[in-house]
Design an enzyme around this catalytic site. Structure first.
Site, PDB file in Angstrom:
ATOM      1  N   TYR A 142       0.851  -1.187   0.000  1.00 22.73           N
ATOM      2  CA  TYR A 142       0.000   0.000   0.000  1.00 22.73           C
ATOM      3  C   TYR A 142       0.885   1.233   0.000  1.00 22.73           C
ATOM      4  CZ  TYR A 142      -3.444   3.440   1.682  1.00 22.73           C
ATOM      5  OH  TYR A 142      -4.266   4.545   1.825  1.00 22.73           O
ATOM      6  N   ASP A 237       9.138   2.738  -0.197  1.00 22.51           N
ATOM      7  CA  ASP A 237       8.082   3.310   0.628  1.00 22.51           C
ATOM      8  C   ASP A 237       8.305   2.823   2.051  1.00 22.51           C
ATOM      9  OD1 ASP A 237       5.885   4.106   2.009  1.00 22.51           O
ATOM     10  OD2 ASP A 237       4.415   3.437   0.521  1.00 22.51           O
ATOM     11  N   LYS A 270       4.389   8.357   9.232  1.00 21.98           N
ATOM     12  CA  LYS A 270       4.145   7.709  10.525  1.00 21.98           C
ATOM     13  C   LYS A 270       5.150   8.114  11.612  1.00 21.98           C
ATOM     14  CE  LYS A 270       0.986   4.407   8.629  1.00 21.98           C
ATOM     15  NZ  LYS A 270       0.963   3.852   7.299  1.00 21.98           N
TER      16      LYS A 270
HETATM   17  C1  LIG Z   1       0.303   4.358   6.000  1.00 26.80           C
HETATM   18  C2  LIG Z   1       1.028   4.148   4.727  1.00 26.80           C
HETATM   19  C3  LIG Z   1       0.918   5.029   3.655  1.00 26.80           C
HETATM   20  C4  LIG Z   1      -0.078   6.153   3.630  1.00 26.80           C
HETATM   21  O1  LIG Z   1       0.154   7.097   4.614  1.00 26.80           O
HETATM   22  P1  LIG Z   1      -1.048   8.069   5.050  1.00 26.80           P
HETATM   23  O2  LIG Z   1      -0.390   9.013   6.003  1.00 26.80           O
HETATM   24  O3  LIG Z   1      -2.093   7.183   5.661  1.00 26.80           O
HETATM   25  O4  LIG Z   1      -1.548   8.735   3.828  1.00 26.80           O
HETATM   26  C5  LIG Z   1       1.722   4.838   2.548  1.00 26.80           C
HETATM   27  N1  LIG Z   1       2.586   3.814   2.495  1.00 26.80           N
HETATM   28  C6  LIG Z   1       2.717   2.944   3.497  1.00 26.80           C
HETATM   29  C7  LIG Z   1       3.711   1.833   3.388  1.00 26.80           C
HETATM   30  C8  LIG Z   1       1.928   3.051   4.638  1.00 26.80           C
HETATM   31  O5  LIG Z   1       2.023   2.148   5.609  1.00 26.80           O
END
Ligand SMILES: *Cc1c(COP(=O)(O)O)cnc(C)c1O
Length: 430
Positions: A142, A237, A270
């Site tokens: 994601y 990511d 995060k």
């Molecule tokens: C949480 C997450 C996102 C999206 O971040 P948001 O702050 O919720 O938009 C993107 N990539 C990864 C791997 C994530 O865990």
């Protein structure tokens, strides 16, 4: 008194599904979401006053636990100086310096407000820099909810994907190729057939959005080689894994295994916000200089680098660098997973676990899954029953079996022991 049920009913009248982000609605596991009134350290209390040991930690940011006194003080102090200026501040420089110190693969970083925004901007920059349109992502990873990323695999190998959300026109995902995680042959074929059109490969190196699945070292090594050969950028990511699985993030783990390894671009979120809306993307000076105002790739944000959010993130990043922080966090996470595995074995329940730093995953299966299909193939009914048995015992895991879990520095050995004891009871009842 408001109950979780009454609040959920009221919420559903004014907010679609009663929630502001879908996974909070408990659709996967059934039942009523807990409306959280407050949190402190490793615990959260719902509107009915029930206490939970929190293994979600706001889906990753709360690595120090809730309301760490030094973070609170920094946030309060920053708030008194003003919430937002729409002008540069010294704290943005400090946070950028701190991020780059811990992520030596990058030389410059831009701050934004969410992981979605950071991922979307990173892709735009990769496309702008390479002058190419296509991108590769992997099923089960994601990267936020930008249109081009809401896509599932097409019917055949190396065909382009289909939107996974209404409202995303097929043309928008026609440049997104979705491949199987940990499948070397597939990515080799994709590069063999269209390598000179691929702007970037985006990957969660330790995937936390299909529970917990690591990219194998040979897989990562091959991706790096293919990107080099074909002039595509490798985008890590690390919104979830960044500053969570290790102080140097997941990239430091692959760099130990693969000589000279580094991604071309990194996306963080995060943990770097410590619970406030803050995320970032980072790369070499050469690539980052393509961004406005220096270059032709446009990107902007009213609240980007927000002074209160940067105070929260900066203090969090400083605190996780304390001597022994990650060693202690890793040991605690490991003892949770080992304890649960042992309890499951005693109850005759198949359970496999994995963890790194303060992030973990467990599966009701015989072997650790290597890709999304394998994650989803087994154990969903068992997970849902286990989930509610644990919730009833005051343990708050993510309400879906395709989500990773998180331990914070505030979790004590007693919290872990209590969780393992609750799990032992739950396994016996399964
Ligand atoms: C949480 C997450 C996102 C999206 O971040 P948001 O702050 O919720 O938009 C993107 N990539 C990864 C791997 C994530 O865990």
């Amino acid at each position: 008194m408001s109950t979780n049920v009454s609040l959920f009913e009221r919420a559903q009248r004014v907010i679609p599904g009663g929630v502001n982000s879908p996974v909070r609605a408990f659709r996967a596991v059934g039942g009523t979401p807990r409306f959280i009134a407050r949190a402190a350290g490793a615990y959260m209390w719902d509107a009915e006053g029930s206490r939970y040991i929190d293994y979600i930690g706001s889906w990753g940011p709360m690595i120090l636990g809730h309301g760490h006194p030094e973070v609170l003080e920094a946030v309060q102090k920053a708030a008194l100086d003003g919430f937002s200026f729409g002008a540069p501040t010294e704290r943005e420089i400090e946070l950028a310096e701190e991020i780059l110190k811990l992520a030596p693969s990058a030389e410059q970083v831009r701050l934004v407000s969410s992981g979605t925004e950071a991922g979307m901007s990173a892709i735009r920059l990769a496309r702008g820099y390479t002058g190419r349109s296509k991108l590769i992502k992997f099923e089960g990873c994601y990267h936020g909810h930008a249109d081009a990323l809401l896509v599932k695999a097409g019917s055949g190998l190396a065909t382009f994907g289909h939107p996974t959300s209404a409202g995303v026109p097929p043309e928008v995902v026609q440049h997104t190729l979705v491949l199987e995680y940990n499948n070397i042959a597939q990515i080799e074929e994709a590069f063999a057939t269209q390598g000179d059109e691929i702007a970037c490969v985006m990957i969660e190196p330790i995937a936390g959005n299909m529970n917990f699945v690591r990219a194998s070292v040979p897989f990562m090594k091959r991706i790096r080689e293919l990107c080099n050969q074909h002039g595509a950028l490798l985008v890590f990511d690390e919104v979830m894994s960044g500053f969570r699985v290790a102080l140097g993030s997941a990239q430091s783990i692959y760099a130990r295994e693969i000589p000279g390894f580094q991604p071309d671009m990194s996306v963080f979120g995060k943990v770097i916000g410590g619970g406030m809306p803050l995320a970032a993307f980072a790369s070499s000076r050469e690539i980052m200089s393509k961004l406005a105002p220096l270059g032709p790739v446009y990107q902007a944000g009213t609240l980007s680098g927000n002074p209160v959010a940067t105070a929260c993130g900066l203090t969090t990043l400083k605190l996780i660098q304390r001597e022994g922080f990650f060693e202690a966090l890793s040991a605690r996470t490991r003892s949770l997973m080992d304890g649960m595995a042992q309890a499951a074995a005693q109850a005759g329940i198949p359970l496999v676990t994995d963890c790194q730093g303060g992030m973990f995953g467990f599966f009701f299966a015989e072997a650790l899954p290597q890709n999304y299909q394998q994650v989803m193939a087994k154990g969903s009914e068992r997970f849902n029953r286990f989930y509610h048995l644990m919730l009833d015992r005051g343990v708050y895991f993510a309400p879906a079996m395709y989500e990773a879990g998180f331990v914070s520095a505030a979790h004590t050995e007693q919290d872990i022991a209590d969780t393992v004891a609750a799990a032992a009871e739950a396994f016996r009842q399964l």
